[in-house]
Design a protein around this motif. Structure first.
Motif, PDB file in Angstrom:
ATOM      1  N   ARG A  67       9.696  55.725  12.340  1.00  0.00           N
ATOM      2  CA  ARG A  67      10.347  54.741  11.484  1.00  0.00           C
ATOM      3  C   ARG A  67      11.859  54.911  11.538  1.00  0.00           C
ATOM      4  O   ARG A  67      12.613  53.944  11.609  1.00  0.00           O
ATOM      5  N   GLY A  68      12.294  56.192  11.517  1.00  0.00           N
ATOM      6  CA  GLY A  68      13.719  56.499  11.542  1.00  0.00           C
ATOM      7  C   GLY A  68      14.367  56.077  12.845  1.00  0.00           C
ATOM      8  O   GLY A  68      15.475  55.534  12.855  1.00  0.00           O
ATOM      9  N   ARG A  69      13.669  56.322  13.964  1.00  0.00           N
ATOM     10  CA  ARG A  69      14.249  55.956  15.259  1.00  0.00           C
ATOM     11  C   ARG A  69      14.331  54.439  15.390  1.00  0.00           C
ATOM     12  O   ARG A  69      15.312  53.901  15.878  1.00  0.00           O
ATOM     13  N   ASP A  70      13.273  53.747  14.941  1.00  0.00           N
ATOM     14  CA  ASP A  70      13.242  52.292  15.065  1.00  0.00           C
ATOM     15  C   ASP A  70      14.267  51.632  14.146  1.00  0.00           C
ATOM     16  O   ASP A  70      14.969  50.714  14.546  1.00  0.00           O
ATOM     17  N   LYS A  71      14.287  52.063  12.907  1.00  0.00           N
ATOM     18  CA  LYS A  71      15.151  51.403  11.920  1.00  0.00           C
ATOM     19  C   LYS A  71      15.824  52.451  11.049  1.00  0.00           C
ATOM     20  O   LYS A  71      15.431  52.655   9.890  1.00  0.00           O
ATOM     21  N   PRO A  72      16.865  53.123  11.576  1.00  0.00           N
ATOM     22  CA  PRO A  72      17.503  54.201  10.810  1.00  0.00           C
ATOM     23  C   PRO A  72      18.017  53.735   9.447  1.00  0.00           C
ATOM     24  O   PRO A  72      17.881  54.465   8.459  1.00  0.00           O
ATOM     25  N   CYS A  73      18.581  52.511   9.385  1.00  0.00           N
ATOM     26  CA  CYS A  73      19.129  52.040   8.108  1.00  0.00           C
ATOM     27  C   CYS A  73      18.019  51.819   7.084  1.00  0.00           C
ATOM     28  O   CYS A  73      18.199  52.052   5.887  1.00  0.00           O
ATOM     29  N   SER A  74      16.893  51.345   7.555  1.00  0.00           N
ATOM     30  CA  SER A  74      15.774  51.101   6.650  1.00  0.00           C
ATOM     31  C   SER A  74      15.213  52.432   6.143  1.00  0.00           C
ATOM     32  O   SER A  74      14.901  52.588   4.959  1.00  0.00           O
ATOM     33  N   ALA A  75      15.115  53.431   7.016  1.00  0.00           N
ATOM     34  CA  ALA A  75      14.605  54.749   6.613  1.00  0.00           C
ATOM     35  C   ALA A  75      15.572  55.401   5.621  1.00  0.00           C
ATOM     36  O   ALA A  75      15.164  55.963   4.597  1.00  0.00           O
ATOM     37  N   CYS A  76      16.856  55.309   5.920  1.00  0.00           N
ATOM     38  CA  CYS A  76      17.867  55.903   5.044  1.00  0.00           C
ATOM     39  C   CYS A  76      17.864  55.208   3.685  1.00  0.00           C
ATOM     40  O   CYS A  76      17.948  55.854   2.635  1.00  0.00           O
ATOM     41  N   GLY A  77      17.723  53.885   3.693  1.00  0.00           N
ATOM     42  CA  GLY A  77      17.669  53.124   2.453  1.00  0.00           C
ATOM     43  C   GLY A  77      16.486  53.560   1.599  1.00  0.00           C
ATOM     44  O   GLY A  77      16.600  53.685   0.373  1.00  0.00           O
ATOM     45  N   MET A  78      15.387  53.800   2.268  1.00  0.00           N
ATOM     46  CA  MET A  78      14.186  54.235   1.545  1.00  0.00           C
ATOM     47  C   MET A  78      14.429  55.590   0.872  1.00  0.00           C
ATOM     48  O   MET A  78      14.067  55.783  -0.294  1.00  0.00           O
ATOM     49  N   VAL A  79      15.045  56.517   1.603  1.00  0.00           N
ATOM     50  CA  VAL A  79      15.356  57.838   1.027  1.00  0.00           C
ATOM     51  C   VAL A  79      16.280  57.676  -0.183  1.00  0.00           C
ATOM     52  O   VAL A  79      16.054  58.271  -1.243  1.00  0.00           O
ATOM     53  N   LYS A  80      17.302  56.848  -0.033  1.00  0.00           N
ATOM     54  CA  LYS A  80      18.251  56.669  -1.133  1.00  0.00           C
ATOM     55  C   LYS A  80      17.566  56.062  -2.353  1.00  0.00           C
ATOM     56  O   LYS A  80      17.762  56.532  -3.476  1.00  0.00           O
ATOM     57  N   ARG A  81      16.747  55.042  -2.138  1.00  0.00           N
ATOM     58  CA  ARG A  81      16.053  54.414  -3.281  1.00  0.00           C
ATOM     59  C   ARG A  81      15.154  55.417  -3.992  1.00  0.00           C
ATOM     60  O   ARG A  81      15.097  55.463  -5.217  1.00  0.00           O
ATOM     61  N   HIS A  82      14.470  56.232  -3.193  1.00  0.00           N
ATOM     62  CA  HIS A  82      13.584  57.248  -3.766  1.00  0.00           C
ATOM     63  C   HIS A  82      14.375  58.233  -4.610  1.00  0.00           C
ATOM     64  O   HIS A  82      14.012  58.542  -5.754  1.00  0.00           O
ATOM     65  N   GLU A  83      15.468  58.717  -4.068  1.00  0.00           N
ATOM     66  CA  GLU A  83      16.258  59.727  -4.768  1.00  0.00           C
ATOM     67  C   GLU A  83      16.950  59.158  -6.003  1.00  0.00           C
ATOM     68  O   GLU A  83      17.045  59.808  -7.039  1.00  0.00           O
ATOM     69  N   MET A  84      17.437  57.924  -5.895  1.00  0.00           N
ATOM     70  CA  MET A  84      18.094  57.314  -7.050  1.00  0.00           C
ATOM     71  C   MET A  84      17.114  57.192  -8.204  1.00  0.00           C
ATOM     72  O   MET A  84      17.430  57.515  -9.350  1.00  0.00           O
ATOM     73  N   ASN A  85      15.929  56.729  -7.894  1.00  0.00           N
ATOM     74  CA  ASN A  85      14.935  56.555  -8.954  1.00  0.00           C
ATOM     75  C   ASN A  85      14.506  57.907  -9.529  1.00  0.00           C
ATOM     76  O   ASN A  85      14.376  58.076 -10.736  1.00  0.00           O
ATOM     77  N   ARG A  86      14.324  58.892  -8.629  1.00  0.00           N
ATOM     78  CA  ARG A  86      13.899  60.219  -9.071  1.00  0.00           C
ATOM     79  C   ARG A  86      14.929  60.827 -10.024  1.00  0.00           C
ATOM     80  O   ARG A  86      14.588  61.276 -11.130  1.00  0.00           O
ATOM     81  N   VAL A  87      16.200  60.818  -9.609  1.00  0.00           N
ATOM     82  CA  VAL A  87      17.238  61.453 -10.426  1.00  0.00           C
ATOM     83  C   VAL A  87      17.379  60.730 -11.762  1.00  0.00           C
ATOM     84  O   VAL A  87      17.461  61.365 -12.821  1.00  0.00           O
ATOM     85  N   ALA A  88      17.382  59.390 -11.710  1.00  0.00           N
ATOM     86  CA  ALA A  88      17.527  58.628 -12.958  1.00  0.00           C
ATOM     87  C   ALA A  88      16.410  58.986 -13.929  1.00  0.00           C
ATOM     88  O   ALA A  88      16.654  59.245 -15.118  1.00  0.00           O
TER      89      ALA A  88
END
Lengths: 309, 309
Positions: free
Chosen positions: B133-154
């Motif tokens: 997933r990361g190789r195919d769509k790095p921005c999409s994979a990174c976005g997913m990580v960020k969304r996960h972490e933002m929600n987790r921390v909040a």
């Protein structure tokens, strides 16, 4: 065109369609093109061999290709050519009428010709010059006149179906414009088939799934002479601007045009837009007191307002 | 920048906004910008002064501007910076963390920092290299990580609201991509406010109506230092490609960006997409057995599948 082989035989391919991952020789391409048209006619339940179809022809590649395919496939068709009187420099209308007449004569097909200037006393250039709507948006005013005349002739002469040769590029450019400004009323009505309604004949677009270069290839490979010039008034139109833009996207993402259009139809089919107030059809239509065609206006319809001085 | 006068006083305009037919001097622009933010917060009922807001900050112009405006307007905010470990050439992450820390320190604001490599053993470049997933769509994979972490921390730290600084250009590029392929599930969810749901905090985007150049102008005129480089991974992304394309359209038709986005929101508000099966929200969400965040997957959520080796 390409050094690829035809997917159906060993001959050299005459056309390669990246969007379909398909390359075909001349004969197989012409066969494929007719089959695909037939498929669209069936898929969208456009018409049968028992119905009388009026084909709107402009003398351009798309509409002559459509009439040719329907004729070859044994449908009962006649043509309608509307002479708009756009003849200032390139004799655009004169030339396109000539191509259309020759096409019909060669196949012994009935062609109805409407001459706007003879009918309404003014050519389209005169009309658009005189009216504000025409000056602001000549293509939109011209389109309105054509739609009015197509519907009028089809009803007057008893045709059940009006077929136009809008191709995928046309539909995608229209859709793109409608989506950019979220014109809900237009989105609701954009469809390969518009059912007949009080005062309106059934309208169908059998070529909606063909790329413009596919209809061009058909016309070329069938050796059908057609007017190659674009309408001189269309230069700089939004439609052409959107087409260019979408063609650039298609280069980056082959197939995006078809995906955009088919995705739209599917989304609509699933019920999007159904809730919108704009989806309530024909609620407020009444006959124009002058021409009798249905209009949402309480007085004269937009066509009669523009034509009647 | 321009020889025009400010619309609110006699000073020379610092910015001219064709889309709003408005030109303003530095002081009146900064005032206008804060007022417009407040207006969006009220219009979309985003949050009140009593709620605790976590602002996702990247060190870029948009997110620092957002945090600055909310801070100046007296909202109760803290920042969240996620260090992605993108440091190969330009030290992009190190630099952006530095800008963010300096911004927070100067204003004595609380900043939470998550370091992806420290938390999960790998930087984003390592993660995207390892996974398909990361190789195919790095921005999409990174976005997913960020969304996960933002929600987790909040959630972990008890913030009721997560605010991100998506501007109009961002939203329009996302919308454009979603519309091109008619991604109904994404169209249904694209909104200035995503209500809290089981396991998800409330998400808001107070800058959705600002053009990118407006947030840039704010950050510049407020003298806020920020990381100017784009993420090196974003080069050639679809998002940037769509932005370019839409910017070209905006040049031809000033205001088209805002019309496209606001038209979409209105169309959705009127009931479009409501009928779609994709509109049925959260029906099949269950907690991920590893991280506990809601997922539509029956096993691990997409984040844990990517992170856990």
């Amino acid at each position: 065109m390409t050094s690829m082989k035809c997917h159906s035989c060993t001959a050299r391919a005459a056309i390669r369609m990246r969007q379909h991952r398909l390359a075909l020789c001349k004969d197989h391409y012409l066969e494929w093109f007719v089959e695909q048209t037939e498929r669209a006619i069936k898929k969208y339940q456009m018409f049968s061999h028992d119905e009388k179809i009026l084909v709107a022809v402009s003398g351009g590649k798309d509409s002559l290709a459509l009439w040719d395919v329907l004729w070859k496939s044994g449908y009962s068709t006649a043509g309608l050519y509307i002479n708009l009187g756009i003849d200032s420099e390139e004799s655009y209308s004169q030339e396109s009428e000539r191509y259309t007449r020759e096409f019909a004569a060669e196949r012994e097909l009935t062609l109805h010709v409407v001459n706007v200037a003879e009918m309404y006393g003014e050519t389209i250039p005169q009309m658009t010059q005189r009216t504000r709507r025409g000056r602001d948006k000549p293509c939109s005013a011209c389109g309105m006149v054509k739609r009015h005349e197509m519907n009028r002739v089809a009803r007057d002469l008893g045709y059940e179906i009006l077929a136009t040769a809008h191709n995928l590029d046309d539909e995608v450019a229209i859709l793109f414009g409608n989506v950019l400004t979220w014109q809900a009323d237009l989105l609701v009505r954009q469809s390969p088939v518009l059912e007949a309604a009080e005062g309106f004949v059934r309208k169908v677009k059998p070529f909606v799934r063909f790329y413009e270069r596919e209809t061009a290839a058909y016309t070329l490979l069938r050796d059908i002479p057609y007017i190659e010039e674009e309408c001189p008034h269309a230069t700089g139109s939004k439609q052409l601007y959107y087409k260019d833009l979408i063609n650039k996207m298609e280069e980056e993402q082959p197939g995006i045009k078809l995906a955009f259009y088919v995705g739209f139809l599917n989304t609509k089919e699933k019920g999007a837009f159904r809730n919108l107030p704009e989806a309530a059809e024909g609620l407020e239509l009444s006959p124009c007191p002058n021409c009798g065609q249905p209009t949402t206006s309480s007085g004269l319809c937009a066509f009669c307002r523009m034509v009647n001085i």
